[in-house]
Write a protein that holds these residues in place. Structure first.
Motif, mmCIF file in Angstrom:
data_model
loop_
_atom_site.group_PDB
_atom_site.id
_atom_site.type_symbol
_atom_site.label_atom_id
_atom_site.label_comp_id
_atom_site.label_asym_id
_atom_site.label_seq_id
_atom_site.Cartn_x
_atom_site.Cartn_y
_atom_site.Cartn_z
ATOM 1 N N ASP A 28 0.826 -1.204 0.000
ATOM 2 C CA ASP A 28 0.000 0.000 0.000
ATOM 3 C C ASP A 28 0.866 1.262 0.000
ATOM 4 O O ASP A 28 0.593 2.204 -0.741
ATOM 5 C CB ASP A 28 -0.949 0.010 1.198
ATOM 6 C CG ASP A 28 -2.127 -0.927 1.017
ATOM 7 O OD1 ASP A 28 -2.433 -1.298 -0.127
ATOM 8 O OD2 ASP A 28 -2.746 -1.283 2.034
ATOM 9 N N GLU A 29 1.911 1.251 0.824
ATOM 10 C CA GLU A 29 2.822 2.406 0.867
ATOM 11 C C GLU A 29 3.542 2.576 -0.472
ATOM 12 O O GLU A 29 3.676 3.690 -0.980
ATOM 13 C CB GLU A 29 3.835 2.232 1.984
ATOM 14 C CG GLU A 29 3.264 2.396 3.365
ATOM 15 C CD GLU A 29 4.314 2.229 4.448
ATOM 16 O OE1 GLU A 29 5.501 2.529 4.183
ATOM 17 O OE2 GLU A 29 3.942 1.803 5.554
ATOM 18 N N ARG A 35 2.403 5.619 -7.500
ATOM 19 C CA ARG A 35 1.292 6.278 -8.195
ATOM 20 C C ARG A 35 1.504 7.792 -8.208
ATOM 21 O O ARG A 35 1.321 8.454 -9.224
ATOM 22 C CB ARG A 35 -0.028 5.907 -7.495
ATOM 23 C CG ARG A 35 -1.273 6.387 -8.140
ATOM 24 C CD ARG A 35 -1.501 5.968 -9.572
ATOM 25 N NE ARG A 35 -1.426 4.548 -9.821
ATOM 26 C CZ ARG A 35 -1.193 4.034 -11.017
ATOM 27 N NH1 ARG A 35 -1.043 4.806 -12.069
ATOM 28 N NH2 ARG A 35 -1.130 2.741 -11.194
ATOM 29 N N SER A 36 1.947 8.349 -7.085
ATOM 30 C CA SER A 36 2.236 9.779 -7.005
ATOM 31 C C SER A 36 3.381 10.146 -7.948
ATOM 32 O O SER A 36 3.314 11.147 -8.666
ATOM 33 C CB SER A 36 2.594 10.162 -5.570
ATOM 34 O OG SER A 36 2.980 11.507 -5.500
ATOM 35 N N ASP A 37 4.410 9.313 -7.957
ATOM 36 C CA ASP A 37 5.556 9.554 -8.840
ATOM 37 C C ASP A 37 5.143 9.468 -10.307
ATOM 38 O O ASP A 37 5.568 10.286 -11.129
ATOM 39 C CB ASP A 37 6.662 8.547 -8.545
ATOM 40 C CG ASP A 37 7.925 8.826 -9.335
ATOM 41 O OD1 ASP A 37 8.403 9.981 -9.286
ATOM 42 O OD2 ASP A 37 8.416 7.888 -10.000
ATOM 43 N N ALA A 38 4.297 8.511 -10.644
ATOM 44 C CA ALA A 38 3.835 8.365 -12.028
ATOM 45 C C ALA A 38 3.013 9.577 -12.450
ATOM 46 O O ALA A 38 3.149 10.061 -13.584
ATOM 47 C CB ALA A 38 3.009 7.083 -12.183
ATOM 48 N N ALA A 66 2.178 -2.462 -12.493
ATOM 49 C CA ALA A 66 2.681 -3.776 -12.081
ATOM 50 C C ALA A 66 2.533 -3.964 -10.572
ATOM 51 O O ALA A 66 2.142 -5.041 -10.099
ATOM 52 C CB ALA A 66 4.136 -3.938 -12.496
ATOM 53 N N LEU A 67 2.817 -2.918 -9.823
ATOM 54 C CA LEU A 67 2.675 -3.010 -8.373
ATOM 55 C C LEU A 67 1.199 -3.111 -7.974
ATOM 56 O O LEU A 67 0.856 -3.824 -7.033
ATOM 57 C CB LEU A 67 3.347 -1.816 -7.701
ATOM 58 C CG LEU A 67 3.687 -2.007 -6.228
ATOM 59 C CD1 LEU A 67 4.604 -3.208 -6.031
ATOM 60 C CD2 LEU A 67 4.349 -0.770 -5.677
ATOM 61 N N ASP A 68 0.326 -2.422 -8.705
ATOM 62 C CA ASP A 68 -1.114 -2.553 -8.474
ATOM 63 C C ASP A 68 -1.560 -4.002 -8.674
ATOM 64 O O ASP A 68 -2.368 -4.532 -7.902
ATOM 65 C CB ASP A 68 -1.916 -1.658 -9.418
ATOM 66 C CG ASP A 68 -1.993 -0.218 -8.957
ATOM 67 O OD1 ASP A 68 -1.876 0.039 -7.744
ATOM 68 O OD2 ASP A 68 -2.186 0.658 -9.817
ATOM 69 N N LYS A 69 -1.032 -4.627 -9.710
ATOM 70 C CA LYS A 69 -1.385 -6.019 -10.003
ATOM 71 C C LYS A 69 -0.918 -6.936 -8.873
ATOM 72 O O LYS A 69 -1.656 -7.828 -8.440
ATOM 73 C CB LYS A 69 -0.755 -6.445 -11.332
ATOM 74 C CG LYS A 69 -1.104 -7.844 -11.752
ATOM 75 C CD LYS A 69 -0.499 -8.176 -13.103
ATOM 76 C CE LYS A 69 -0.837 -9.603 -13.499
ATOM 77 N NZ LYS A 69 -0.231 -9.966 -14.785
ATOM 78 N N THR A 70 0.289 -6.706 -8.383
ATOM 79 C CA THR A 70 0.812 -7.493 -7.273
ATOM 80 C C THR A 70 -0.054 -7.303 -6.030
ATOM 81 O O THR A 70 -0.377 -8.256 -5.328
ATOM 82 C CB THR A 70 2.263 -7.084 -6.964
ATOM 83 O OG1 THR A 70 3.064 -7.308 -8.126
ATOM 84 C CG2 THR A 70 2.835 -7.863 -5.797
#
Length: 95
Positions: A28-29, A35-38, A66-70
C-alpha cells in the motif's frame, strides 16, 4: 478430520495471513508512492513535450500498474485464506 490436524492447519493459515497482511501494508505504501511519482512524471512529460519525458512517464506508469497487479494478487490471496480459515473454524466447532 482430526481436531489436532484442523488446529494445525488453522495455525498455519493464521501465520500466512499475518505475513500477507504485513506484505499488503508495505505494498500500500509503495503503490501510493509509485502512483504519485507516475502522476508527477506524466505532468512533467506533458509540460516538457519531449520524447524522453514521455517515455519516462510511460515507464513510471508501467511500474505503478505492475505493483497494483501485485497488490490485487495479495488481496485475493488474503480473501482465499480468510475463507479457508472460516471453513476450518466451522469444522473445528462441528457446524
Amino acid at each position: 478430520m482430526a481436531a489436532w490436524l484442523t488446529q494445525r492447519r488453522l495455525s498455519q493459515n493464521a501465520t500466512r495471513l499475518k505475513q500477507l497482511r504485513a506484505e499488503l501494508a508495505q505494498l500500500d505504501e509503495q503503490v501510493m508512492y509509485l502512483r504519485s511519482d507516475a502522476d508527477d512524471t506524466a505532468l512533467r512529460a506533458l509540460v516538457s513535450e519531449t520524447p524522453g519525458a514521455a517515455q519516462e512517464a510511460t515507464q513510471a506508469e508501467k511500474h505503478a500498474a505492475a505493483l497494483d497487479k501485485t497488490r490485487r494478487h495479495v488481496v485475493d490471496e488474503i480473501a482465499k485464506l480468510e475463507a479457508k480459515q472460516d471453513e476450518l473454524l466451522d469444522r473445528l466447532t462441528g457446524s
